[in-house]
Scaffold this motif. Sequence first.
Motif, mmCIF file in Angstrom:
data_model
loop_
_atom_site.group_PDB
_atom_site.id
_atom_site.type_symbol
_atom_site.label_atom_id
_atom_site.label_comp_id
_atom_site.label_asym_id
_atom_site.label_seq_id
_atom_site.Cartn_x
_atom_site.Cartn_y
_atom_site.Cartn_z
ATOM 1 N N LEU A 1 0.823 -1.205 0.000
ATOM 2 C CA LEU A 1 0.000 0.000 0.000
ATOM 3 C C LEU A 1 0.858 1.256 0.000
ATOM 4 O O LEU A 1 0.524 2.255 -0.645
ATOM 5 N N GLU A 2 1.974 1.213 0.723
ATOM 6 C CA GLU A 2 2.874 2.360 0.732
ATOM 7 C C GLU A 2 3.500 2.573 -0.649
ATOM 8 O O GLU A 2 3.632 3.707 -1.124
ATOM 9 N N LEU A 3 3.862 1.499 -1.335
ATOM 10 C CA LEU A 3 4.432 1.616 -2.672
ATOM 11 C C LEU A 3 3.397 2.156 -3.654
ATOM 12 O O LEU A 3 3.730 2.920 -4.562
ATOM 13 N N MET A 4 2.147 1.782 -3.487
ATOM 14 C CA MET A 4 1.088 2.349 -4.334
ATOM 15 C C MET A 4 0.970 3.846 -4.095
ATOM 16 O O MET A 4 0.831 4.626 -5.040
ATOM 17 N N ARG A 5 1.050 4.242 -2.830
ATOM 18 C CA ARG A 5 0.983 5.675 -2.506
ATOM 19 C C ARG A 5 2.120 6.425 -3.188
ATOM 20 O O ARG A 5 1.927 7.512 -3.735
ATOM 21 N N GLN A 6 3.308 5.853 -3.148
ATOM 22 C CA GLN A 6 4.455 6.500 -3.790
ATOM 23 C C GLN A 6 4.248 6.607 -5.303
ATOM 24 O O GLN A 6 4.510 7.652 -5.907
ATOM 25 N N ALA A 7 3.771 5.546 -5.906
ATOM 26 C CA ALA A 7 3.587 5.539 -7.357
ATOM 27 C C ALA A 7 2.500 6.512 -7.797
ATOM 28 O O ALA A 7 2.525 7.033 -8.912
ATOM 29 N N LEU A 8 1.546 6.774 -6.915
ATOM 30 C CA LEU A 8 0.414 7.648 -7.253
ATOM 31 C C LEU A 8 0.627 9.100 -6.827
ATOM 32 O O LEU A 8 -0.270 9.930 -7.005
ATOM 33 N N GLN B 1 -4.010 -0.881 -12.016
ATOM 34 C CA GLN B 1 -3.528 -1.171 -13.358
ATOM 35 C C GLN B 1 -4.452 -0.596 -14.422
ATOM 36 O O GLN B 1 -3.994 -0.096 -15.447
ATOM 37 N N ALA B 2 -5.763 -0.666 -14.175
ATOM 38 C CA ALA B 2 -6.726 -0.168 -15.165
ATOM 39 C C ALA B 2 -6.778 1.355 -15.203
ATOM 40 O O ALA B 2 -6.804 1.957 -16.274
ATOM 41 N N VAL B 3 -6.787 1.972 -14.036
ATOM 42 C CA VAL B 3 -7.001 3.424 -13.943
ATOM 43 C C VAL B 3 -5.713 4.212 -14.168
ATOM 44 O O VAL B 3 -5.725 5.264 -14.829
ATOM 45 N N HIS B 4 -4.615 3.733 -13.626
ATOM 46 C CA HIS B 4 -3.340 4.445 -13.706
ATOM 47 C C HIS B 4 -2.252 3.484 -14.205
ATOM 48 O O HIS B 4 -1.375 3.062 -13.431
ATOM 49 N N PRO B 5 -2.280 3.124 -15.475
ATOM 50 C CA PRO B 5 -1.312 2.129 -15.971
ATOM 51 C C PRO B 5 0.145 2.535 -15.780
ATOM 52 O O PRO B 5 0.991 1.677 -15.500
ATOM 53 N N ASP B 6 0.466 3.812 -15.935
ATOM 54 C CA ASP B 6 1.851 4.249 -15.746
ATOM 55 C C ASP B 6 2.266 4.110 -14.278
ATOM 56 O O ASP B 6 3.377 3.646 -13.971
ATOM 57 N N ALA B 7 1.375 4.526 -13.382
ATOM 58 C CA ALA B 7 1.666 4.399 -11.956
ATOM 59 C C ALA B 7 1.758 2.927 -11.566
ATOM 60 O O ALA B 7 2.551 2.547 -10.692
ATOM 61 N N TYR B 8 0.950 2.107 -12.214
ATOM 62 C CA TYR B 8 1.007 0.670 -11.952
ATOM 63 C C TYR B 8 2.377 0.114 -12.314
ATOM 64 O O TYR B 8 2.965 -0.681 -11.559
ATOM 65 N N GLU B 9 2.909 0.516 -13.455
ATOM 66 C CA GLU B 9 4.229 0.051 -13.853
ATOM 67 C C GLU B 9 5.295 0.531 -12.878
ATOM 68 O O GLU B 9 6.230 -0.206 -12.551
ATOM 69 N N GLU B 10 5.137 1.773 -12.418
ATOM 70 C CA GLU B 10 6.085 2.286 -11.422
ATOM 71 C C GLU B 10 5.975 1.488 -10.131
ATOM 72 O O GLU B 10 6.995 1.153 -9.500
ATOM 73 N N TYR B 11 4.758 1.183 -9.752
ATOM 74 C CA TYR B 11 4.523 0.366 -8.554
ATOM 75 C C TYR B 11 5.199 -0.994 -8.693
ATOM 76 O O TYR B 11 5.846 -1.484 -7.770
ATOM 77 N N ARG B 12 5.062 -1.600 -9.878
ATOM 78 C CA ARG B 12 5.682 -2.902 -10.121
ATOM 79 C C ARG B 12 7.204 -2.819 -10.001
ATOM 80 O O ARG B 12 7.851 -3.715 -9.450
ATOM 81 N N ALA C 1 -6.034 2.600 -4.791
ATOM 82 C CA ALA C 1 -5.756 2.399 -6.211
ATOM 83 C C ALA C 1 -5.807 3.687 -7.016
ATOM 84 O O ALA C 1 -5.664 3.660 -8.241
ATOM 85 N N GLY C 2 -6.015 4.821 -6.349
ATOM 86 C CA GLY C 2 -5.953 6.101 -7.046
ATOM 87 C C GLY C 2 -7.262 6.645 -7.551
ATOM 88 O O GLY C 2 -7.293 7.447 -8.485
ATOM 89 N N LEU C 3 -8.382 6.239 -6.928
ATOM 90 C CA LEU C 3 -9.690 6.781 -7.291
ATOM 91 C C LEU C 3 -10.243 7.627 -6.163
ATOM 92 O O LEU C 3 -9.940 7.401 -4.987
ATOM 93 N N GLN C 4 -11.082 8.604 -6.514
ATOM 94 C CA GLN C 4 -11.924 9.269 -5.526
ATOM 95 C C GLN C 4 -13.181 8.427 -5.387
ATOM 96 O O GLN C 4 -13.766 8.026 -6.391
ATOM 97 N N ASN C 5 -13.593 8.165 -4.176
ATOM 98 C CA ASN C 5 -14.824 7.401 -3.977
ATOM 99 C C ASN C 5 -16.004 8.348 -4.134
ATOM 100 O O ASN C 5 -16.329 9.125 -3.236
ATOM 101 N N GLY C 6 -16.648 8.298 -5.301
ATOM 102 C CA GLY C 6 -17.751 9.214 -5.575
ATOM 103 C C GLY C 6 -18.891 9.089 -4.590
ATOM 104 O O GLY C 6 -19.497 10.088 -4.189
ATOM 105 N N ALA C 7 -19.198 7.866 -4.167
ATOM 106 C CA ALA C 7 -20.297 7.666 -3.224
ATOM 107 C C ALA C 7 -20.017 8.376 -1.908
ATOM 108 O O ALA C 7 -20.898 9.008 -1.321
#
Length: 383
Positions: A192-199, A308-319, A229-235
Amino acid sequence: MQRSALLISILLVVAAVGPTAGAVAAAGPSESVGTALESHGGDADTCTFPYETTDATGAEVEIPDDPDRVVTLNPSAAQTMWEIGAEDEVVGVSQYATYLDGASAKTNVSGAGGPSVEAVLNTTPDLVLVPNSTHGFAAERVEQIRAQGVPVYVFGEATSLDYVANKTEHVGRLTGNCEAGTERAAEMRRSLELMRQALADEERPVGLNVFYGYTSGANTFIGDVMAAAGLQNGAASAGVSGFQPINDETVVELNPEWIVTPDGSSVPETPAYNSTTAVQEGNVVRVNTNYLQQPAPRSVLAAETILQAVHPDAYEEYRQLDATNGSTETAAPTTEGSETASQTTTAATDTASPTSSTGTPGFGVVAAIAALAAAAALVSKRQ
């Protein structure tokens, strides 16, 4: 026909998410059934028995010896045991945990409308792990098990991924697998921390979780999965709290850029949904139900699928960050087309069987839902 459809949608919610607010929440345990859960360290010197603790119902739980016969009453608890490498200690599971490798060989402790007290006791358990949702609709059965002198631990409602990580540690402590529980929780937090960094430099588009007419608002672990995963929760931004029905007017007003749904559900084919950017651009992410809707370690894989779907570039950085830091998990596979594939894997576990009836989420949320969850799970998997 309408009545059946309504019942199915309610069951699916309950099953899928467990509980919630409003009318759904009213069916479950009160807020006194706590949601907080502290982190438990895995120091071998402190992983001793007898062990005394207090569960979410306020009950004092004493576990006299390191348990080697554990019963899990919902898939999330079972998944956690598998993820800390303690599946050999599990002697009983609910019928909706069969997606786990080897779970079908365990005793099925499910009964009509909830857990079977007789089946649970026949396994001669040293410990029974009970999600909040199961306790909410079958509290009397849980107390019957406890009355026989069996240690029973009831978890609170999971409202965040931090709770899920703490729960993973706590399951390790309860079952004498402290080091494994702490390590698995640390892996979750690290991912989760790595996702935060990538995003860090990414904009967050509005996303909406949809399943059988319901959505995940504020204070839900699914909402936290989306945020990770890099989304705003609209609800949540629309003032929805917990798991609630969502009407077409709100959908139109939010106009989500992305829709996230468990793989057993479908996006409603209505003018409201069809008008959204998400539907018009094919931005629908379908996620493995057992990962998206169970507050257990594999929820991180659900976040990876969405990332991966929403932020493919950030996903690659995360990987790349993940590889550099020596991850033990396998991230979500590359997908084709506008609708993201939902199957993800971990190094030591199998994904859900496409023929198994396992759509139930095993949350620890409020009440009447688990019973419904079971039915819901079946429906979602067989559609």
